[in-house]
Design a protein around this motif. Structure first.
Motif, PDB file in Angstrom:
ATOM      1  N   SER A   1     -31.223  37.125 -11.756  1.00  0.00           N
ATOM      2  CA  SER A   1     -30.587  38.002 -10.774  1.00  0.00           C
ATOM      3  C   SER A   1     -29.118  37.658 -10.574  1.00  0.00           C
ATOM      4  O   SER A   1     -28.491  38.147  -9.623  1.00  0.00           O
ATOM      5  CB  SER A   1     -31.319  37.911  -9.429  1.00  0.00           C
ATOM      6  OG  SER A   1     -32.632  38.401  -9.550  1.00  0.00           O
ATOM      7  N   ALA A   2     -28.569  36.840 -11.450  1.00  0.00           N
ATOM      8  CA  ALA A   2     -27.179  36.404 -11.291  1.00  0.00           C
ATOM      9  C   ALA A   2     -26.397  36.577 -12.581  1.00  0.00           C
ATOM     10  O   ALA A   2     -26.939  36.519 -13.683  1.00  0.00           O
ATOM     11  CB  ALA A   2     -27.133  34.944 -10.852  1.00  0.00           C
ATOM     12  N   ASP A   3     -25.120  36.805 -12.413  1.00  0.00           N
ATOM     13  CA  ASP A   3     -24.164  36.782 -13.511  1.00  0.00           C
ATOM     14  C   ASP A   3     -22.848  36.310 -12.915  1.00  0.00           C
ATOM     15  O   ASP A   3     -22.743  36.106 -11.698  1.00  0.00           O
ATOM     16  CB  ASP A   3     -24.032  38.170 -14.154  1.00  0.00           C
ATOM     17  CG  ASP A   3     -23.471  38.105 -15.575  1.00  0.00           C
ATOM     18  OD1 ASP A   3     -23.074  37.008 -16.010  1.00  0.00           O
ATOM     19  OD2 ASP A   3     -23.424  39.156 -16.231  1.00  0.00           O
ATOM     20  N   GLY A   4     -21.850  36.128 -13.754  1.00  0.00           N
ATOM     21  CA  GLY A   4     -20.579  35.667 -13.207  1.00  0.00           C
ATOM     22  C   GLY A   4     -19.534  35.490 -14.278  1.00  0.00           C
ATOM     23  O   GLY A   4     -19.776  35.708 -15.469  1.00  0.00           O
ATOM     24  N   CYS A   5     -18.346  35.101 -13.830  1.00  0.00           N
ATOM     25  CA  CYS A   5     -17.242  34.838 -14.752  1.00  0.00           C
ATOM     26  C   CYS A   5     -16.230  33.943 -14.062  1.00  0.00           C
ATOM     27  O   CYS A   5     -16.194  33.841 -12.833  1.00  0.00           O
ATOM     28  CB  CYS A   5     -16.578  36.144 -15.198  1.00  0.00           C
ATOM     29  SG  CYS A   5     -15.612  36.968 -13.921  1.00  0.00           S
ATOM     30  N   ALA A   6     -15.407  33.292 -14.871  1.00  0.00           N
ATOM     31  CA  ALA A   6     -14.280  32.541 -14.327  1.00  0.00           C
ATOM     32  C   ALA A   6     -13.206  33.528 -13.907  1.00  0.00           C
ATOM     33  O   ALA A   6     -13.004  34.564 -14.552  1.00  0.00           O
ATOM     34  CB  ALA A   6     -13.733  31.577 -15.381  1.00  0.00           C
ATOM     35  N   GLY A   7     -12.533  33.223 -12.815  1.00  0.00           N
ATOM     36  CA  GLY A   7     -11.465  34.082 -12.342  1.00  0.00           C
ATOM     37  C   GLY A   7     -10.627  33.353 -11.318  1.00  0.00           C
ATOM     38  O   GLY A   7     -11.129  32.501 -10.583  1.00  0.00           O
ATOM     39  N   ASP A   8      -9.345  33.691 -11.277  1.00  0.00           N
ATOM     40  CA  ASP A   8      -8.397  33.076 -10.350  1.00  0.00           C
ATOM     41  C   ASP A   8      -8.014  34.117  -9.309  1.00  0.00           C
ATOM     42  O   ASP A   8      -7.372  35.127  -9.628  1.00  0.00           O
ATOM     43  CB  ASP A   8      -7.162  32.599 -11.121  1.00  0.00           C
ATOM     44  CG  ASP A   8      -6.249  31.710 -10.287  1.00  0.00           C
ATOM     45  OD1 ASP A   8      -6.242  31.871  -9.046  1.00  0.00           O
ATOM     46  OD2 ASP A   8      -5.525  30.888 -10.875  1.00  0.00           O
ATOM     47  N   VAL A   9      -8.387  33.878  -8.061  1.00  0.00           N
ATOM     48  CA  VAL A   9      -8.131  34.859  -7.005  1.00  0.00           C
ATOM     49  C   VAL A   9      -6.647  35.089  -6.761  1.00  0.00           C
ATOM     50  O   VAL A   9      -6.267  36.076  -6.118  1.00  0.00           O
ATOM     51  CB  VAL A   9      -8.810  34.448  -5.676  1.00  0.00           C
ATOM     52  CG1 VAL A   9     -10.318  34.441  -5.812  1.00  0.00           C
ATOM     53  CG2 VAL A   9      -8.288  33.110  -5.169  1.00  0.00           C
ATOM     54  N   ARG A  10      -5.804  34.224  -7.278  1.00  0.00           N
ATOM     55  CA  ARG A  10      -4.356  34.417  -7.093  1.00  0.00           C
ATOM     56  C   ARG A  10      -3.825  35.608  -7.879  1.00  0.00           C
ATOM     57  O   ARG A  10      -2.694  36.057  -7.634  1.00  0.00           O
ATOM     58  CB  ARG A  10      -3.605  33.153  -7.519  1.00  0.00           C
ATOM     59  CG  ARG A  10      -3.862  31.939  -6.630  1.00  0.00           C
ATOM     60  CD  ARG A  10      -3.140  30.717  -7.155  1.00  0.00           C
ATOM     61  NE  ARG A  10      -3.625  30.337  -8.483  1.00  0.00           N
ATOM     62  CZ  ARG A  10      -3.009  29.464  -9.274  1.00  0.00           C
ATOM     63  NH1 ARG A  10      -1.877  28.892  -8.888  1.00  0.00           N
ATOM     64  NH2 ARG A  10      -3.530  29.168 -10.455  1.00  0.00           N
TER      65      ARG A  10
END
Length: 269
Positions: A50-59
């Protein structure tokens, strides 16, 4: 929460990770975003199918747009966005490295702005809910935390403005104000000399208490969430005028002005 899709920044550890676990346990799906790709991969693996994701920089706004598109690709929709990513560093105004001050504002304030900005079209489609994580520090300004306090006060202001602007599209906006919580971020900042001996309302609390409150706020689409409840007067008192101003602005025709700006401003979607 069943069948809802929740997008969380700063979700590889701490409150974000705890909230992601809570969502999955209650039948929702979660998209994990964090700076460290390996940490994201480990968290997604631990959360299961039920999960997925990625690296990301909120800036960076482009990072947030890309992450949300990946969430759409994985789950088809976004019902809730939690702007949780943040950093805390200790330092006096006189002696701190100016780079630390700027980094705190970049991550905590610009990061929240970029997350909100990227979220709007997706939450508009789902008439969803936006949760922005501020802090007790937005109202109580303690020594050695000028950059953090300033950033969290700004985050609360962003949430208050977003609530008024996005209500026109059926998007709910809530702001969370936890007190000092026993997370890795707090432990790494080593604030014990300031707050280590505090008891009662000002004692550091367990992450599970904050996660539970954040989850309840999402389910009930709460406007303001304060953890623990005994600190509520400290947070709410400065904001009473803000609440009144929101009511007054409704009478002054702000809805029409917001729509006018939305129709004329540059659309980068």
């Amino acid at each position: 929460m069943k069948d809802k899709v929740v997008f969380i920044t700063g979700a590889a550890r701490g409150l974000g990770a705890g909230l992601a676990q809570k969502v999955v346990e209650n039948g929702g799906s979660v998209f994990v975003v964090d700076l460290n790709a390996k940490a994201v991969e480990a968290r997604v693996l631990a959360l299961g199918n039920s999960a997925d994701g990625c690296a990301g920089d909120v800036r960076y706004l482009d990072d947030m747009k890309r992450a949300m598109q990946l969430c759409i690709d994985s789950f088809g929709r976004i019902d809730v966005v939690v702007a949780n990513a943040g950093i805390l560093r200790m330092g006096s105004i006189e002696k701190m490295d100016p780079k630390d001050f700027q980094m705190t504002l970049d991550v905590n304030v610009a990061g929240a702005f970029n997350t909100i900005r990227a979220a709007v079209p997706h939450l508009r489609a789902s008439k969803g809910y936006l949760q922005v994580v501020s802090s007790l520090a937005a109202a109580i300004h303690t020594p050695l935390m000028s950059h953090y306090a300033a950033s969290k006060a700004a985050v609360e202001a962003l949430a208050d403005v977003a609530r008024q602007e996005l209500a026109l599209d059926g998007i709910g906006v809530g702001c969370v104000h936890p007190t000092f919580t026993k997370t890795a971020m707090i432990e790494e900042a080593k604030p014990g000399q300031l707050w280590g001996g505090h008891k009662g309302a000002f004692a550091a609390i367990e992450p599970e208490q904050v996660v539970e409150a954040m989850y309840e706020a999402i389910v009930k689409r709460k406007r303001k969430t304060i953890v623990p409840k005994p600190i509520a007067p400290l947070v709410l008192a400065p904001g009473l005028f803000h609440w009144a101003a929101e009511r007054i602005s409704k009478m002054e025709g702000s809805d029409k002005a917001i729509r006018a700006f939305q129709s004329t401003e540059h659309n980068d979607e």
